[in-house]
Design an enzyme around this catalytic site. Structure first.
Site, PDB file in Angstrom:
ATOM      1  N   LYS A 113       0.858  -1.187   0.000  1.00  0.00           N
ATOM      2  CA  LYS A 113       0.000   0.000   0.000  1.00  0.00           C
ATOM      3  C   LYS A 113       0.893   1.236   0.000  1.00  0.00           C
ATOM      4  O   LYS A 113       1.913   1.270   0.685  1.00  0.00           O
ATOM      5  CB  LYS A 113      -0.905  -0.020   1.233  1.00  0.00           C
ATOM      6  CG  LYS A 113      -1.936   1.113   1.289  1.00  0.00           C
ATOM      7  CD  LYS A 113      -2.831   0.967   2.515  1.00  0.00           C
ATOM      8  CE  LYS A 113      -3.903   2.047   2.563  1.00  0.00           C
ATOM      9  NZ  LYS A 113      -4.818   1.874   3.727  1.00  0.00           N
ATOM     10  N   SER A 130      -9.751   1.879   2.874  1.00  0.00           N
ATOM     11  CA  SER A 130      -8.868   2.681   2.035  1.00  0.00           C
ATOM     12  C   SER A 130      -7.817   1.858   1.282  1.00  0.00           C
ATOM     13  O   SER A 130      -7.180   2.354   0.359  1.00  0.00           O
ATOM     14  CB  SER A 130      -8.145   3.724   2.892  1.00  0.00           C
ATOM     15  OG  SER A 130      -7.294   3.109   3.844  1.00  0.00           O
ATOM     16  N   SER A 148     -10.139  -0.550   7.035  1.00  0.00           N
ATOM     17  CA  SER A 148      -9.556  -0.311   5.713  1.00  0.00           C
ATOM     18  C   SER A 148      -8.808  -1.478   5.093  1.00  0.00           C
ATOM     19  O   SER A 148      -8.348  -1.382   3.963  1.00  0.00           O
ATOM     20  CB  SER A 148      -8.625   0.909   5.764  1.00  0.00           C
ATOM     21  OG  SER A 148      -9.370   2.091   5.886  1.00  0.00           O
TER      22      SER A 148
END
Length: 469
Positions: free
Chosen positions: A81, A156, A180
């Site tokens: 990420k 997210s 997330s």
């Protein structure tokens, strides 16, 4: 080539010389290019991937011992990420503020995964600064769901979930501040894991809300999620919140089903899939009981006071003096959370909002403490939907922040209480969109969650379905 879907398949193929690490990277990069419309990556690190793959091939060629003992992730391709600092590879937090930032060091988790032999393929897209539940808040454009590109992948950690589901990598790192990792895993039909707060280092990960942030990961199987956890967990000398712990164990498991998570508003198809998962556990002889977590409904309200307060503090460091662009580059969602957080911490409003939210947080923690096994009536884990609905359409909620925030309603309480959670694929809607359920346990009960998740996956094949087959 047919890309492997587990760590074992990857390493068996490499060691038997069915394919090389370079050919493996070829396959992943070809797939990323073919389906680039998903916008799962901000940076594709092809040069780094080939360099690391050649090292893996050389290790295998020259080895005469048990390589996997020292390199348990040998040859496994990972995506990080874009909140995780990667030395020499651009890290943006999906914000134009850090558009050209190249870190001088690796995050602890990145370092441990690389030292275990993994190959970095790139940095995945996400909601900017991890602010979002849909993947639409990235300054580099929204990520799309591999099962249907007109739907969101969840956020997210949107690019991480989409990348794993689309077979752009074998596993991906993510962060879970209010759901997330678990939410996008559920929306994309993959496994999402959030550890107990203070078990995996946050060092080198762009901070969102420091008392809530957890470093997790996304994979195809629970077994792989457990293997990755064993590598990334533990003290590193940098994150002061880390703690040494004894894993919680239980011989005879009991699962609690909180009635507050099955109220009006939960989609019928989601409810049916979760109830079917509960039925599988019952068939396996696991005791399932109804429980109550009475303060559940206040969780999302408390979360959206505490989290913006911490966001406003953490984002204040981005002043463009030492690195990064001017604050004018902050997106609307970042500005919204900065303003909200500054307001609830301001003189005259601190007691009214922030202090009250922290009191609610304490009540939520007490709820969980009460139902987990402290007596014969306690449970070892809780099973609930991850989200009230399956994935929704791109743009459907983006103009209504309050409606978007409610996407986290079933996940935030685990973060407020610092508990581990595991999202597991549980089926599909009639429109072929994935559905997941989550298992939440007491602190340090990761092994119980992995055992329960594996037991379920041994009985079903939802995790074997391919998004872009």
């Amino acid at each position: 080539m047919k890309l492997p879907r587990t760590i074992k398949e990857t390493q068996t193929g490499l060691l038997k010389k069915d394919f090389s690490a370079v050919h493996l990277v070829d396959g992943y990069l070809a797939r990323i290019k073919k389906y680039q419309s998903l916008n799962a990556f901000i940076t594709v690190a092809d040069k780094v991937a080939y360099e690391e793959a050649r090292k893996v091939d050389e290790l295998i060629k020259n080895s005469d011992g048990d390589l996997l003992k020292d390199k348990p992730l040998l040859g496994v391709v990972v995506a990080h990420k874009d909140l995780f600092l990667t030395k020499g590879i651009r890290t943006t937090a999906a914000s134009k503020v850090l558009e050209s930032y190249i870190p001088p060091y690796n995050a602890t988790v990145v370092k441990r995964i690389s030292e275990a032999g993994a190959i970095i393929i790139g940095k995945t897209n996400c909601d900017a600064w991890a602010h979002g539940a849909s993947g639409e808040n990235s300054d580099f454009g929204p990520t799309k769901n591999p099962w249907n590109e007109t739907f969101v992948p969840g956020g997210s950690s949107s690019g991480s979930a989409a990348a794993v589901a689309a077979d752009f990598c074998l596993f991906a790192t993510g962060t879970d501040t209010g759901g997330s990792v678990r939410l996008p895993a559920s929306f994309c039909g993959v496994v999402g894991f959030k550890p107990t707060y203070g078990v995996v280092s946050r060092y080198g990960v762009v901070a969102m809300a420091s008392s809530l942030d957890c470093v997790g990961h996304i994979a195809h199987t629970v077994q792989d999620a457990k293997a990755i956890f064993e590598i990334v967990k533990g003290q590193d000398g940098y994150d002061s919140t880390l703690t040494d712990f004894e894993p919680v164990q239980s011989k005879k498991l009991k699962i609690g089903i909180p009635r507050e998570y099955f109220t009006e508003g939960v989609d019928r198809e989601v409810e049916r899939a979760v109830l079917a998962a509960i039925g599988i556990y019952k068939k396996q002889g696991i005791q399932v009981v109804d429980i109550s977590l009475p303060h559940t409904k206040y969780g999302v309200s408390a979360y959206y006071v505490i989290q913006p307060a911490e966001v406003s503090s953490n984002l204040s460091r981005y002043d463009a003096i030492r690195y990064g662009n001017d604050r004018l580059a902050f997106s609307n969602e970042a500005k919204r959370r900065i303003m909200l957080g500054t307001y609830v911490l301001s003189a005259g409003y601190y007691d009214t909002y922030y202090l009250k939210a922290m009191k609610v947080r304490s009540r939520i923690i007490e709820d969980f403490d009460r139902v987990f096994r402290r007596s014969a009536d306690g449970v070892d884990a809780i099973l609930t939907p991850v989200s009230p609905t399956p994935a929704f359409k791109l743009g459907e909620k983006s103009k209504n922040p309050l409606e978007m925030y409610l996407s986290d309603i079933l996940t935030v309480n685990a973060n407020l209480a610092g508990l581990p959670g595991l999202s597991v694929p549980a089926g599909f809607t009639k429109n072929n969109l994935p559905i997941g359920f989550q298992i939440i346990g007491p602190k340090f009960s990761e092994n119980i969650l992995f055992d329960l998740g594996k037991l379920y996956q041994d009985e079903v094949d939802w995790h074997k379905k391919e998004a872009l087959a």
